[in-house]
Design a protein around this motif. Structure first.
Motif, PDB file in Angstrom:
ATOM      1  N   UNK A 277       0.832  -1.209   0.000  1.00 17.99           N
ATOM      2  CA  UNK A 277       0.000   0.000   0.000  1.00 17.99           C
ATOM      3  C   UNK A 277       0.868   1.261   0.000  1.00 17.99           C
ATOM      4  N   UNK A 278       1.929   1.273   0.791  1.00 18.54           N
ATOM      5  CA  UNK A 278       2.828   2.425   0.847  1.00 18.54           C
ATOM      6  C   UNK A 278       3.508   2.642  -0.504  1.00 18.54           C
ATOM      7  N   UNK A 279       3.971   1.548  -1.119  1.00 24.16           N
ATOM      8  CA  UNK A 279       4.602   1.654  -2.439  1.00 24.16           C
ATOM      9  C   UNK A 279       3.631   2.188  -3.483  1.00 24.16           C
ATOM     10  N   UNK A 280       2.384   1.747  -3.412  1.00 25.23           N
ATOM     11  CA  UNK A 280       1.369   2.215  -4.368  1.00 25.23           C
ATOM     12  C   UNK A 280       1.112   3.707  -4.198  1.00 25.23           C
ATOM     13  N   UNK A 281       1.040   4.174  -2.970  1.00 23.20           N
ATOM     14  CA  UNK A 281       0.796   5.593  -2.698  1.00 23.20           C
ATOM     15  C   UNK A 281       1.966   6.440  -3.199  1.00 23.20           C
ATOM     16  N   UNK A 282       3.195   5.998  -2.920  1.00 24.40           N
ATOM     17  CA  UNK A 282       4.379   6.742  -3.364  1.00 24.40           C
ATOM     18  C   UNK A 282       4.452   6.784  -4.888  1.00 24.40           C
ATOM     19  N   UNK A 283       4.183   5.652  -5.545  1.00 28.53           N
ATOM     20  CA  UNK A 283       4.227   5.596  -7.014  1.00 28.53           C
ATOM     21  C   UNK A 283       3.181   6.517  -7.631  1.00 28.53           C
ATOM     22  N   UNK A 284       1.980   6.505  -7.068  1.00 31.23           N
ATOM     23  CA  UNK A 284       0.913   7.368  -7.584  1.00 31.23           C
ATOM     24  C   UNK A 284       1.293   8.835  -7.438  1.00 31.23           C
ATOM     25  N   UNK A 285       1.879   9.184  -6.316  1.00 24.03           N
ATOM     26  CA  UNK A 285       2.309  10.565  -6.095  1.00 24.03           C
ATOM     27  C   UNK A 285       3.362  11.002  -7.090  1.00 24.03           C
ATOM     28  N   UNK A 286       4.313  10.106  -7.394  1.00 26.01           N
ATOM     29  CA  UNK A 286       5.370  10.432  -8.360  1.00 26.01           C
ATOM     30  C   UNK A 286       4.788  10.623  -9.761  1.00 26.01           C
ATOM     31  N   UNK A 287       3.854   9.752 -10.148  1.00 25.52           N
ATOM     32  CA  UNK A 287       3.242   9.856 -11.480  1.00 25.52           C
ATOM     33  C   UNK A 287       2.467  11.155 -11.603  1.00 25.52           C
ATOM     34  N   UNK A 288       1.702  11.501 -10.565  1.00 22.92           N
ATOM     35  CA  UNK A 288       0.940  12.752 -10.587  1.00 22.92           C
ATOM     36  C   UNK A 288       1.866  13.960 -10.659  1.00 22.92           C
TER      37      UNK A 288
END
Length: 200
Positions: free
Chosen positions: A21-32
């Motif tokens: 879940x933490x990795x998914x949140x960080x990845x989404x933030x980077x893409x945005x």
């Protein structure tokens, strides 16, 4: 004899779920964040393009007997660039954005003629000019790069004559488009010469 149990039992299911879940949140933030950056670059290019065209239009209306136009192209690094030419001399050359942004254009110079559409490149320039009498769009044409002579004057290539810079006789809008994660278009109303930009 006492049996010893290993405490190294691996990750629990809850620990794995939390990590994912933490990795998914960080990845989404980077893409945005990247999308925002690239969107800002195309928006900046469009805004800079509008400013150059506005300046060219104002000078075309204010100065009698001068040749004024803008040549858009991609420089050797692939960055959208505009050269502002006044009275046959390059007054200013601006990189519209410091990051590489894809530039393209579309228009229909005459009712019976073919659409003018393509990408900005290093070996082809989009030439744009305005009428002195009312600021309407005068020319929107694609040609080879201009040449700068020893005395600093600009010589148009053989495929871009003065007539080519006076070729727009249609009511269809002409557009210069910059693409990143979002597309921003600079739109020229040929009848009024009004220039605006916005997302497409």
């Amino acid at each position: 004899m006492v049996k010893r149990h290993s405490k190294n039992s691996g990750f629990t299911l809850i620990e794995l779920i939390v990590t994912v879940a933490i990795l998914a949140i960080v990845s989404t933030g980077m893409i945005l964040s990247l999308n925002i950056v690239f969107s800002a670059n195309s928006r900046k290019s469009a805004k800079s393009c509008q400013a150059v065209l506005d300046r060219c239009r104002i000078n075309a209306m204010a100065r009698s007997g001068t040749k004024t136009f803008v040549a858009f192209y991609n420089d050797s690094n692939g960055k959208a660039t505009a050269s502002y030419i006044l009275n046959n001399k390059v007054i200013e050359t601006d990189t519209l954005c410091n990051i590489k942004v894809k530039g393209s254009f579309e228009g229909k110079p005459s009712i019976s003629g073919a659409d003018l559409k393509g990408d900005l490149s290093e070996d082809k320039m989009l030439y744009v000019s305005f009428n002195r009498s009312n600021g309407s769009l005068k020319g929107f044409a694609l040609g080879s790069p201009y040449k700068i002579e020893a005395d600093g004057t600009v010589t148009l290539p053989s495929d871009m004559t003065d007539a080519s810079l006076s070729n727009y006789s249609n009511t269809a809008d002409a557009k210069i488009i910059f693409s990143g994660s979002n597309r921003y278009a600079v739109t020229i109303d040929p009848l009024t010469g009004n220039i605006s930009y916005g997302s497409t």
